[in-house]
Design a protein around this motif. Structure first.
Motif, PDB file in Angstrom:
ATOM      1  N   GLU A 373       0.878  -1.229  -0.036  1.00 49.36           N
ATOM      2  CA  GLU A 373       0.021   0.024  -0.013  1.00 49.36           C
ATOM      3  C   GLU A 373       0.896   1.305   0.015  1.00 49.36           C
ATOM      4  O   GLU A 373       0.668   2.098  -0.681  1.00 49.36           O
ATOM      5  N   GLN A 374       1.871   1.504   0.916  1.00 46.22           N
ATOM      6  CA  GLN A 374       3.011   2.335   0.935  1.00 46.22           C
ATOM      7  C   GLN A 374       3.472   2.769  -0.433  1.00 46.22           C
ATOM      8  O   GLN A 374       3.608   3.674  -0.973  1.00 46.22           O
ATOM      9  N   LEU A 375       3.930   1.563  -0.971  1.00 42.78           N
ATOM     10  CA  LEU A 375       4.460   1.638  -2.432  1.00 42.78           C
ATOM     11  C   LEU A 375       3.636   1.870  -3.774  1.00 42.78           C
ATOM     12  O   LEU A 375       3.977   1.918  -4.931  1.00 42.78           O
ATOM     13  N   GLN A 376       2.149   2.118  -3.383  1.00 40.82           N
ATOM     14  CA  GLN A 376       1.148   2.092  -4.237  1.00 40.82           C
ATOM     15  C   GLN A 376       1.400   1.453  -5.295  1.00 40.82           C
ATOM     16  O   GLN A 376       1.069   1.384  -6.501  1.00 40.82           O
ATOM     17  N   MET A 377       1.179   0.009  -5.112  1.00 36.67           N
ATOM     18  CA  MET A 377       1.259  -1.157  -6.136  1.00 36.67           C
ATOM     19  C   MET A 377      -0.049  -1.215  -6.556  1.00 36.67           C
ATOM     20  O   MET A 377      -1.089  -0.966  -5.874  1.00 36.67           O
ATOM     21  N   THR A 378      -0.334  -1.794  -7.559  1.00 37.26           N
ATOM     22  CA  THR A 378      -1.483  -2.115  -8.238  1.00 37.26           C
ATOM     23  C   THR A 378      -2.519  -3.292  -7.559  1.00 37.26           C
ATOM     24  O   THR A 378      -1.668  -4.112  -7.098  1.00 37.26           O
ATOM     25  N   GLU A 379      -3.442  -2.973  -8.035  1.00 40.39           N
ATOM     26  CA  GLU A 379      -4.315  -4.357  -7.366  1.00 40.39           C
ATOM     27  C   GLU A 379      -3.907  -5.740  -7.916  1.00 40.39           C
ATOM     28  O   GLU A 379      -4.117  -6.529  -6.994  1.00 40.39           O
ATOM     29  N   ALA A 380      -3.555  -5.569  -9.012  1.00 37.01           N
ATOM     30  CA  ALA A 380      -3.169  -6.875  -9.700  1.00 37.01           C
ATOM     31  C   ALA A 380      -1.667  -7.476  -8.957  1.00 37.01           C
ATOM     32  O   ALA A 380      -1.720  -8.561  -8.680  1.00 37.01           O
ATOM     33  N   GLN A 381      -0.845  -6.499  -8.620  1.00 34.01           N
ATOM     34  CA  GLN A 381       0.316  -6.707  -7.877  1.00 34.01           C
ATOM     35  C   GLN A 381       0.002  -7.372  -6.485  1.00 34.01           C
ATOM     36  O   GLN A 381       0.438  -8.102  -6.107  1.00 34.01           O
ATOM     37  N   LYS A 382      -0.986  -6.432  -5.753  1.00 34.43           N
ATOM     38  CA  LYS A 382      -1.248  -6.965  -4.506  1.00 34.43           C
ATOM     39  C   LYS A 382      -2.031  -8.421  -4.480  1.00 34.43           C
ATOM     40  O   LYS A 382      -1.610  -9.174  -3.459  1.00 34.43           O
ATOM     41  N   VAL A 383      -2.617  -8.736  -5.555  1.00 36.26           N
ATOM     42  CA  VAL A 383      -3.303 -10.028  -5.456  1.00 36.26           C
ATOM     43  C   VAL A 383      -2.124 -11.119  -5.648  1.00 36.26           C
ATOM     44  O   VAL A 383      -2.171 -12.217  -5.100  1.00 36.26           O
ATOM     45  N   ASP A 496      10.858   4.340  -1.283  1.00 41.30           N
ATOM     46  CA  ASP A 496      10.526   5.243  -0.263  1.00 41.30           C
ATOM     47  C   ASP A 496       9.510   4.877   0.771  1.00 41.30           C
ATOM     48  O   ASP A 496       8.558   5.257   0.937  1.00 41.30           O
ATOM     49  N   ILE A 497       9.856   3.618   1.386  1.00 34.95           N
ATOM     50  CA  ILE A 497       9.100   3.151   2.374  1.00 34.95           C
ATOM     51  C   ILE A 497       9.429   4.041   3.733  1.00 34.95           C
ATOM     52  O   ILE A 497      10.557   4.163   4.162  1.00 34.95           O
ATOM     53  N   ARG A 498       8.235   4.249   4.287  1.00 30.40           N
ATOM     54  CA  ARG A 498       8.203   4.817   5.683  1.00 30.40           C
ATOM     55  C   ARG A 498       8.516   3.721   6.795  1.00 30.40           C
ATOM     56  O   ARG A 498       7.439   3.127   7.068  1.00 30.40           O
ATOM     57  N   LEU A 499       9.578   3.408   6.815  1.00 30.40           N
ATOM     58  CA  LEU A 499       9.968   2.069   7.545  1.00 30.40           C
ATOM     59  C   LEU A 499       9.504   2.152   9.138  1.00 30.40           C
ATOM     60  O   LEU A 499       8.889   1.051   9.370  1.00 30.40           O
ATOM     61  N   LEU A 500       9.611   3.108   9.479  1.00 32.19           N
ATOM     62  CA  LEU A 500       9.022   3.079  11.213  1.00 32.19           C
ATOM     63  C   LEU A 500       7.642   3.046  10.991  1.00 32.19           C
ATOM     64  O   LEU A 500       7.232   2.409  12.002  1.00 32.19           O
ATOM     65  N   SER A 501       6.901   3.494  10.128  1.00 32.21           N
ATOM     66  CA  SER A 501       5.477   3.483  10.149  1.00 32.21           C
ATOM     67  C   SER A 501       5.149   1.857   9.836  1.00 32.21           C
ATOM     68  O   SER A 501       4.302   1.587  10.679  1.00 32.21           O
ATOM     69  N   VAL A 502       6.099   1.283   8.845  1.00 34.54           N
ATOM     70  CA  VAL A 502       5.694  -0.168   8.799  1.00 34.54           C
ATOM     71  C   VAL A 502       5.994  -1.022  10.060  1.00 34.54           C
ATOM     72  O   VAL A 502       5.300  -1.690  10.474  1.00 34.54           O
ATOM     73  N   LEU A 503       7.092  -0.587  10.574  1.00 34.15           N
ATOM     74  CA  LEU A 503       7.493  -1.216  12.090  1.00 34.15           C
ATOM     75  C   LEU A 503       6.620  -1.183  13.090  1.00 34.15           C
ATOM     76  O   LEU A 503       5.978  -2.070  13.617  1.00 34.15           O
ATOM     77  N   ALA A 504       5.917   0.061  13.049  1.00 38.69           N
ATOM     78  CA  ALA A 504       4.904   0.318  14.204  1.00 38.69           C
ATOM     79  C   ALA A 504       3.584  -0.495  14.059  1.00 38.69           C
ATOM     80  O   ALA A 504       2.961  -0.997  14.807  1.00 38.69           O
ATOM     81  N   ASP A 505       3.256  -0.514  12.686  1.00 36.14           N
ATOM     82  CA  ASP A 505       2.088  -1.464  12.107  1.00 36.14           C
ATOM     83  C   ASP A 505       2.435  -3.001  12.532  1.00 36.14           C
ATOM     84  O   ASP A 505       1.426  -3.757  12.818  1.00 36.14           O
ATOM     85  N   THR A 506       3.630  -3.577  12.347  1.00 40.36           N
ATOM     86  CA  THR A 506       4.039  -4.737  12.431  1.00 40.36           C
ATOM     87  C   THR A 506       4.326  -5.184  13.954  1.00 40.36           C
ATOM     88  O   THR A 506       3.613  -6.296  14.332  1.00 40.36           O
ATOM     89  N   VAL A 507       4.549  -4.363  14.581  1.00 41.25           N
ATOM     90  CA  VAL A 507       4.631  -4.573  16.118  1.00 41.25           C
ATOM     91  C   VAL A 507       2.918  -4.661  16.656  1.00 41.25           C
ATOM     92  O   VAL A 507       2.713  -5.635  17.604  1.00 41.25           O
ATOM     93  N   GLU A 508       2.174  -3.815  16.189  1.00 38.33           N
ATOM     94  CA  GLU A 508       0.654  -4.276  16.553  1.00 38.33           C
ATOM     95  C   GLU A 508       0.048  -5.636  15.763  1.00 38.33           C
ATOM     96  O   GLU A 508      -0.542  -6.257  16.792  1.00 38.33           O
ATOM     97  N   ILE A 509       0.604  -6.062  14.874  1.00 37.20           N
ATOM     98  CA  ILE A 509       0.246  -7.099  14.380  1.00 37.20           C
ATOM     99  C   ILE A 509       0.825  -8.450  15.244  1.00 37.20           C
ATOM    100  O   ILE A 509      -0.056  -9.281  15.701  1.00 37.20           O
ATOM    101  N   GLU A 510       1.838  -8.247  15.505  1.00 38.09           N
ATOM    102  CA  GLU A 510       2.509  -9.223  16.524  1.00 38.09           C
ATOM    103  C   GLU A 510       1.855  -9.328  17.756  1.00 38.09           C
ATOM    104  O   GLU A 510       1.394 -10.327  18.254  1.00 38.09           O
ATOM    105  N   ARG A 511       1.564  -8.231  18.384  1.00 40.32           N
ATOM    106  CA  ARG A 511       0.716  -8.113  19.637  1.00 40.32           C
ATOM    107  C   ARG A 511      -0.583  -8.706  19.718  1.00 40.32           C
ATOM    108  O   ARG A 511      -1.195  -9.213  20.346  1.00 40.32           O
ATOM    109  N   ALA A 512      -1.244  -8.486  18.400  1.00 40.95           N
ATOM    110  CA  ALA A 512      -2.532  -8.954  18.183  1.00 40.95           C
ATOM    111  C   ALA A 512      -2.751 -10.381  18.291  1.00 40.95           C
ATOM    112  O   ALA A 512      -3.732 -11.052  18.720  1.00 40.95           O
TER     113      ALA A 512
END
Length: 688
Positions: A373-383, A496-512
């Protein structure tokens, strides 16, 4: 006068992959000792084989050079009492120097007289110093070590014999009940023990007992024999350097021979054949002019040319059994679907605190889609990303990967293509393991690179969440390599990944998922620092100055390619004429701006001189232009501000007695400092 010195450590067979580094360590330690003891020599030469680590010091001086030592003692007013007698301090100094107090003299230094002693020191005889080689031998360290018998020494393998020979004189010392001598051991089967009369005869003595002691000569002999087979048979034999190094360290007297295998096995995937030959049997594959495998192999015997036909048949028999197993496993794997294999992953524990492989893959899929999503990949790529994340570990339950772990990912790609998966999905299955070493090959496809980053980041965060972190040199789960891989991939892809933003989301995924041994904030900070340290390592490898690395990495920015570009630009510019005055001006702005408190509202009506207005106008222009400027133009913009900054400080007293004026001036500097600090913590750059 000088003589050669030989030190040989005779051992049981060592692991081949550690021999080259170990003999290099021995050489470094010996050379360091020689330097510390002021012993002159011309050069050192090293020799190694599976059963020995050796170094010869050429033209080693028979004694240390005589030297003059000067020692400074107490001041004269302390050294003598009112009656002119030597004080206890002076007597203690003389006693420590081994001289009579009456031999002491005074020397004036900066207007004060001190005791000064000059004495000639005779250099020690080398034979008296060389027993210290015992400490060099026993202090060596190895990736793997062992104890044996009742000895306390821990070593790569048990020591069986020792040579310490200075000219024709044996230097006496003992390690684990093994005493030094002048006798070495030849080839285990073809040779016997032999006396080394002098270090210069070492190679010749060993060669007479079927040992080529010089590793470089053994390697050259292997290559020459391979080339001869190529010429005679009209084959192409690609030489893998890592395999050549390992094989070279497995033999003492190399003889190259070749064998064959059933052509039917060429129906197996090439990677299976090559892995079987190289990883399991240490054979070199044979190819045709087009690079296609042929049903032959090259191996290196640790022995002479006798009975080579029998040796070849023995190797063929072993390889035939290996390939037969591989063929059976491959045929069995073709009977299972990918979805059936994925179901089995639910029964495989990734780690007892992190759940099964299925649970890991679910978490990785979420992280991968956040990055997409951050890299604005296409829907086909996301699939495709989602499909790859759903199945990318499936080959771990296949028979072939179970037997040949080196093929994980590789066979996943093969099987995925055979079962009709999208080519990009199949490639991602193979590439997600990359890089497999600190400087290993990186994934080339976007989906493979993204999956590799997501997998490594989830692994890293997961282990930190359950408080399993690398300590010292211990890193059993290769988390440092994972972090370095993340940084290298993002850099190579220029994402141009906002790596700390992804890291914060990853931490919450782990905690969930219940992985919450440590608080989220603590995990985030630890992983952030861990990733920053890997970025520092990348920049350091590029010979970027450490103060510049600190200035850039400390900004809090987390777009990796941009950080690297800033560091490279600052490092490249550091010797330019404009660099120092610009950095000093910008650092002054940052340091004074730290006194600012409150908002950043600037009132031009409070300006008292033209310099304030000029700096304000320049800052407003920078504020307008900054978002659209590339990195190099941002630095140029800062350099262009220097004249206005210097004029401002020359004509303006920032800390005015008028509170409103003072706060207005600090607000202007604070606004400018915010742009500077976003680029780099300029005040950390050393321009002295």
């Amino acid at each position: 006068m000088s003589k050669d010195f030989l030190l040989e450590i005779g051992l049981e067979e060592m692991p081949a992959k550690y021999i080259t580094a170990s003999v290099g360590q021995l050489q470094e330690r010996v050379e360091k000792w020689l330097a510390e003891n002021d012993l002159e020599y011309t050069e050192t030469e090293v020799y190694s084989s599976p059963r020995r680590l050796s170094v010869i010091v050429k033209d080693l001086a028979e004694k240390q050079a005589d030297r003059v030592e000067e020692s400074k003692g107490p001041a004269k007013k302390i050294a003598k009492d009112a009656d002119g007698n030597w004080s206890k301090a002076a007597q203690g100094f003389a006693r420590g120097q081994g001289v009579d107090p009456e031999t002491l003299e005074f020397r004036e230094i900066n207007g004060v007289e001190y005791i000064y002693l000059t004495k000639e020191v005779q250099g020690a005889a080398t034979v008296e110093l060389l027993p210290q080689m015992r400490q060099i031998v026993t202090s060596m360290t190895f990736p793997v070590s062992m104890h044996w018998s009742a000895y306390d020494l821990k070593y790569i393998r048990p020591i069986k014999w020792l040579i310490a020979l200075f000219g024709d004189t044996v230097i006496p010392f003992e390690i684990t009940n093994v005493t030094t001598g002048n006798e070495t051991r030849g080839h285990r089967f073809l040779g016997s023990s032999v006396t080394v009369s002098a270090p210069a005869n070492y190679e010749e003595a060993l060669l007479s007992q079927f040992v080529v002691a010089d590793a470089s000569k053994r390697k050259a002999a292997i290559l020459t024999q391979i080339e001869e087979i190529e010429a005679v048979e009209n084959w192409q034999i690609p030489v893998d350097e890592d395999l050549l190094e390992e094989v070279n360290n497995l033999v003492e007297y190399p003889t190259v021979l070749h064998g064959t295998f059933d052509e039917a096995y060429l129906e197996l995937p090439e990677e299976v054949l090559v892995t079987t030959m190289k990883e399991h049997q240490r054979y070199f594959p044979v190819v045709d002019d087009a690079g296609k495998l042929r049903p032959y192999f090259i191996t290196v015997r640790n022995g002479n040319h006798e009975n080579l036909e029998t040796v070849a048949k023995g190797n063929e028999k072993v390889l035939r059994a290996r390939l037969s197993d591989a063929d059976f496993f491959y045929q069995e794997d073709l009977k299972i679907t990918i979805d059936e294999a994925v179901v089995k992953l639910n029964n495989i524990v990734f780690h007892e605190k992190l759940g099964t492989l299925t649970e890991k893959m679910i978490r990785v899929k979420k992280v991968a889609l956040i990055i997409a999503e951050q890299l604005q990949m296409t829907e086909a790529q996301k699939v495709k990303i989602a499909r790859a994340a759903d199945i990318y570990k499936f080959d771990l339950v296949t028979n072939l990967v179970g037997e040949f772990p080196e093929l994980q990912g590789i066979m996943g790609e093969k099987y995925a293509l055979l079962q009709g998966e999208d080519a990009e999905v199949a490639t991602a299955i193979r590439e997600h393991y990359m890089p497999t070493s600190a400087d290993g090959e990186l994934p080339q496809s976007d989906i493979g690179a993204l999956l590799a980053v997501a997998d490594k980041l989830e692994t890293l965060t997961g282990f930190f969440c359950v408080n399993i972190v690398p300590t010292g040199s211990a890193d059993p789960f290769s988390l440092r390599r994972s972090a370095l891989g993340i940084m290298r991939i993002i850099q190579a892809k220029n994402w141009d990944i906002r790596l700390l933003s992804v890291l914060a989301d990853t931490v919450e995924i782990e905690r969930a998922e219940g992985l919450n041994t440590l608080p989220s904030e603590e995990v985030f900070e630890q992983v952030e620092l861990f990733l920053q340290n890997r970025l520092r390592a990348i920049l350091s490898d590029q010979q970027i100055r450490h103060d510049i690395i600190d200035a850039v990495v400390s900004t809090g920015s987390n777009v990796v390619p941009e950080l690297i570009e800033r560091a490279e630009l600052l490092n490249k510019s550091r010797d330019a004429e404009w660099f120092r005055p610009t950095m000093e001006a910008l650092a002054r702005v940052i340091n004074i701006s730290k006194k600012h408190q409150g908002d950043v509202t600037i009132n031009p009506g409070l300006f008292e001189n033209e310099s304030e207005q000029q700096l304000f106008d320049a800052v407003q222009k920078l504020k307008h232009d900054y978002p659209t400027l590339i990195i190099v133009d941002r630095l140029r913009a800062f350099a262009a501000l220097r004249t206005a900054i210097d004029a401002y400080f020359e004509n303006t007293l920032v800390m005015s007695d008028d509170e409103a004026v003072r706060n207005n001036r600090l607000a202007l500097l604070f606004e400018l400092a915010s742009f500077i600090k976003e680029f780099a913590q300029i005040e950390e750059i050393n321009v002295k």
